[in-house]
Design a protein around this motif. Structure first.
Motif, PDB file in Angstrom:
ATOM      1  N   PRO A   1       8.905   4.635   0.231  1.00  0.00           N
ATOM      2  CA  PRO A   1       7.698   5.247   0.667  1.00  0.00           C
ATOM      3  C   PRO A   1       6.568   5.148  -0.397  1.00  0.00           C
ATOM      4  CG  PRO A   1       9.262   6.782   1.000  1.00  0.00           C
ATOM      5  CD  PRO A   1       9.908   5.684   0.242  1.00  0.00           C
ATOM      6  N   ASP A   2       5.278   4.907   0.051  1.00  0.00           N
ATOM      7  CA  ASP A   2       4.031   5.244  -0.600  1.00  0.00           C
ATOM      8  C   ASP A   2       3.666   6.418  -0.623  1.00  0.00           C
ATOM      9  OD1 ASP A   2       3.597   2.238  -0.909  1.00  0.00           O
ATOM     10  OD2 ASP A   2       3.583   2.541   1.054  1.00  0.00           O
ATOM     11  N   ILE A   3       3.811   7.474   0.223  1.00  0.00           N
ATOM     12  CA  ILE A   3       3.664   8.722   0.277  1.00  0.00           C
ATOM     13  C   ILE A   3       4.842   9.417   0.627  1.00  0.00           C
ATOM     14  CG2 ILE A   3       2.160  10.344   1.459  1.00  0.00           C
ATOM     15  CD1 ILE A   3       0.499   8.036   2.582  1.00  0.00           C
TER      16      ILE A   3
ATOM     17  N   LYS B   1      -7.649   6.562  -0.884  1.00  0.00           N
ATOM     18  CA  LYS B   1      -7.843   5.320  -0.567  1.00  0.00           C
ATOM     19  C   LYS B   1      -6.283   4.593  -0.576  1.00  0.00           C
ATOM     20  CE  LYS B   1     -12.449   5.034  -2.696  1.00  0.00           C
ATOM     21  NZ  LYS B   1     -12.987   5.121  -3.972  1.00  0.00           N
ATOM     22  N   LEU B   2      -5.313   5.121   0.319  1.00  0.00           N
ATOM     23  CA  LEU B   2      -4.342   4.613   0.451  1.00  0.00           C
ATOM     24  C   LEU B   2      -4.254   3.458   1.512  1.00  0.00           C
ATOM     25  CD1 LEU B   2      -1.906   7.602   0.092  1.00  0.00           C
ATOM     26  CD2 LEU B   2      -2.244   5.801  -1.380  1.00  0.00           C
TER      27      LEU B   2
ATOM     28  N   LEU C   1      -7.211  13.568   3.004  1.00  0.00           N
ATOM     29  CA  LEU C   1      -6.466  13.615   1.625  1.00  0.00           C
ATOM     30  C   LEU C   1      -6.175  11.961   1.505  1.00  0.00           C
ATOM     31  CD1 LEU C   1      -5.061  14.212  -1.107  1.00  0.00           C
ATOM     32  CD2 LEU C   1      -3.197  14.709   0.384  1.00  0.00           C
ATOM     33  N   LEU C   2      -5.655  11.424   2.610  1.00  0.00           N
ATOM     34  CA  LEU C   2      -5.033  10.302   2.553  1.00  0.00           C
ATOM     35  C   LEU C   2      -6.348   9.141   2.457  1.00  0.00           C
ATOM     36  CD1 LEU C   2      -2.518   9.958   5.249  1.00  0.00           C
ATOM     37  CD2 LEU C   2      -2.088  10.360   2.697  1.00  0.00           C
ATOM     38  N   LYS C   3      -7.435   9.435   3.134  1.00  0.00           N
ATOM     39  CA  LYS C   3      -8.737   8.665   3.005  1.00  0.00           C
ATOM     40  C   LYS C   3      -9.214   8.704   1.693  1.00  0.00           C
ATOM     41  CE  LYS C   3      -9.855   8.471   7.870  1.00  0.00           C
ATOM     42  NZ  LYS C   3     -10.782   8.970   8.801  1.00  0.00           N
TER      43      LYS C   3
END
Length: 181
Positions: A109-111, A37-38, A32-34
């Motif tokens: 946080p970014d996430i 594109k975080l 999911l993170l990939k």
């Protein structure tokens, strides 16, 4: 069903099912993170209480991958902020019985891994009723783009979460069975 009755019912089931032992698929999380594109590596998690899904296993794996970890701290006027934390750092227990970082190094946080009582297919979330996460998510969304990921057991999905104007939607919900987007 009104929110309070719904909360009590789901929390009772969660306690019986011992969901705090549930394992979520870390590989799905990384995929999911990939896909999203975080590039930034600031993750806000939570310390699981009241039979919540154990987010610590994900946070520990992320820390090994050099992510900056933070946990929420409840402050004056019922405000919540996230502060840097590592698994080597001490925690203090707040007035609600929830461990918080002793550190006072503020982090945005970014996430954000979000605890929840229930969710629906539209990614609405039912929390505990204090509004801490809804207020925080609204506040930080004005400052930066964030990814809001709810962690839950699949049985916590209900047909429709009752919502009001203050409720903040999630971007994803990760369960032991699937990733809902």
């Amino acid at each position: 069903m009104i929110k309070n009755k719904l909360r009590k019912k789901i929390i009772k089931i969660r306690k019986l099912k011992k969901t705090h032992n549930l394992k979520l698929d870390f590989k799905k999380f990384i995929v999911l993170l990939k896909k999203e594109k975080l590039k930034k590596k600031n993750v806000g998690g939570y310390y699981p209480v009241n039979f919540e899904i154990n987010s610590l296993q994900i946070l520990q794996e992320l820390e090994k991958k050099n992510f900056n970890i933070s946990l929420p701290v409840i402050e004056k006027n019922n405000k919540m902020n996230f502060y840097r934390w590592s698994f080597n750092d001490p925690l203090v227990v707040n007035k609600y019985g929830i461990p918080e970082p002793a550190s006072k190094k503020l982090n945005y946080p970014d996430i954000i891994l979000v605890p929840l009582v229930a969710f629906d297919r539209s990614l609405n979330r039912l929390g505990y009723g204090g509004g801490f996460y809804d207020r925080y998510l609204k506040k930080i969304s004005k400052k930066k783009k964030i990814l809001k990921i709810g962690l839950a057991s699949s049985f916590q999905m209900i047909k429709k979460v009752p919502v009001n104007v203050y409720d903040q939607k999630l971007d994803f919900v990760l369960t032991e069975k699937s990733m809902l987007k």
